[in-house]
Design a protein around this motif. Structure first.
Motif, mmCIF file in Angstrom:
data_model
loop_
_atom_site.group_PDB
_atom_site.id
_atom_site.type_symbol
_atom_site.label_atom_id
_atom_site.label_comp_id
_atom_site.label_asym_id
_atom_site.label_seq_id
_atom_site.Cartn_x
_atom_site.Cartn_y
_atom_site.Cartn_z
ATOM 1 N N LEU A 1 0.847 -1.186 0.000
ATOM 2 C CA LEU A 1 0.000 0.000 0.000
ATOM 3 C C LEU A 1 0.888 1.244 0.000
ATOM 4 O O LEU A 1 1.862 1.300 0.740
ATOM 5 N N VAL A 2 0.540 2.230 -0.816
ATOM 6 C CA VAL A 2 1.294 3.474 -0.873
ATOM 7 C C VAL A 2 0.339 4.650 -0.697
ATOM 8 O O VAL A 2 -0.862 4.532 -0.899
ATOM 9 N N GLY A 3 0.893 5.786 -0.323
ATOM 10 C CA GLY A 3 0.125 7.030 -0.246
ATOM 11 C C GLY A 3 -1.105 6.942 0.624
ATOM 12 O O GLY A 3 -1.077 6.435 1.742
ATOM 13 N N ASP A 4 -2.248 7.442 0.096
ATOM 14 C CA ASP A 4 -3.502 7.456 0.851
ATOM 15 C C ASP A 4 -3.938 6.053 1.246
ATOM 16 O O ASP A 4 -4.471 5.839 2.333
ATOM 17 N N ALA A 5 -3.727 5.072 0.373
ATOM 18 C CA ALA A 5 -4.119 3.694 0.676
ATOM 19 C C ALA A 5 -3.363 3.160 1.883
ATOM 20 O O ALA A 5 -3.869 2.311 2.617
#
Length: 139
Positions: free
Chosen positions: A45-49
């Motif tokens: 998972l990256v960023g907002d996720a």
């Protein structure tokens, strides 16, 4: 939404055979106020996720870029050894949390107060008081 997909010059061909299987729905975004598991078997998972949004600024772009860069580096390692297991991806979590530790520290300190009803009411009262006095000072 369906009309927009059907009429948009770029999207209409791509989605012409698509069928809606449920109602559109949203979800709230996780804030970077606590450490979360960011990877597992065959996923990262990256960023907002990944829940890396700064509570105080409501900004997540720098964290998204940093986490994506680290993800790319870790994915490269996984490709070389052809291993995308949770244990192979675990270093991603360690690196992201370490890299963003100071960036999200203030959000983590403030989070308990923001979610507490007493402190929220106190904050609203304080802001109203300050706003009224600022208006008086301006007149």
């Amino acid at each position: 939404m369906m009309q927009q997909l059907a009429e948009h010059p770029i999207l209409k061909d791509r989605f012409k055979q698509a069928k809606m299987i449920g109602k559109p729905q949203g979800s709230s975004l996780f804030l970077g106020t606590k450490k979360r598991k960011l990877s597992g078997n065959n996923f990262m998972l990256v960023g907002d996720a990944a829940g890396l949004i700064d509570l105080l600024s409501a900004n997540g772009i720098p964290q998204a870029i940093i986490s994506a860069k680290i993800a790319a580096e870790e994915i490269h390692k996984c490709i070389v050894v052809n291993d995308f297991s949770a244990s192979a991806l675990a270093q991603y979590d360690v690196r992201v949390h370490k890299r963003l530790e100071n960036y999200l520290k203030m959000s983590q300190l403030v989070a308990p107060f923001v979610t507490n009803k007493f402190f929220l009411k106190l904050t609203v009262l304080l802001m109203n008081y300050l706003a009224k006095n600022l208006i008086k000072m301006m007149n």
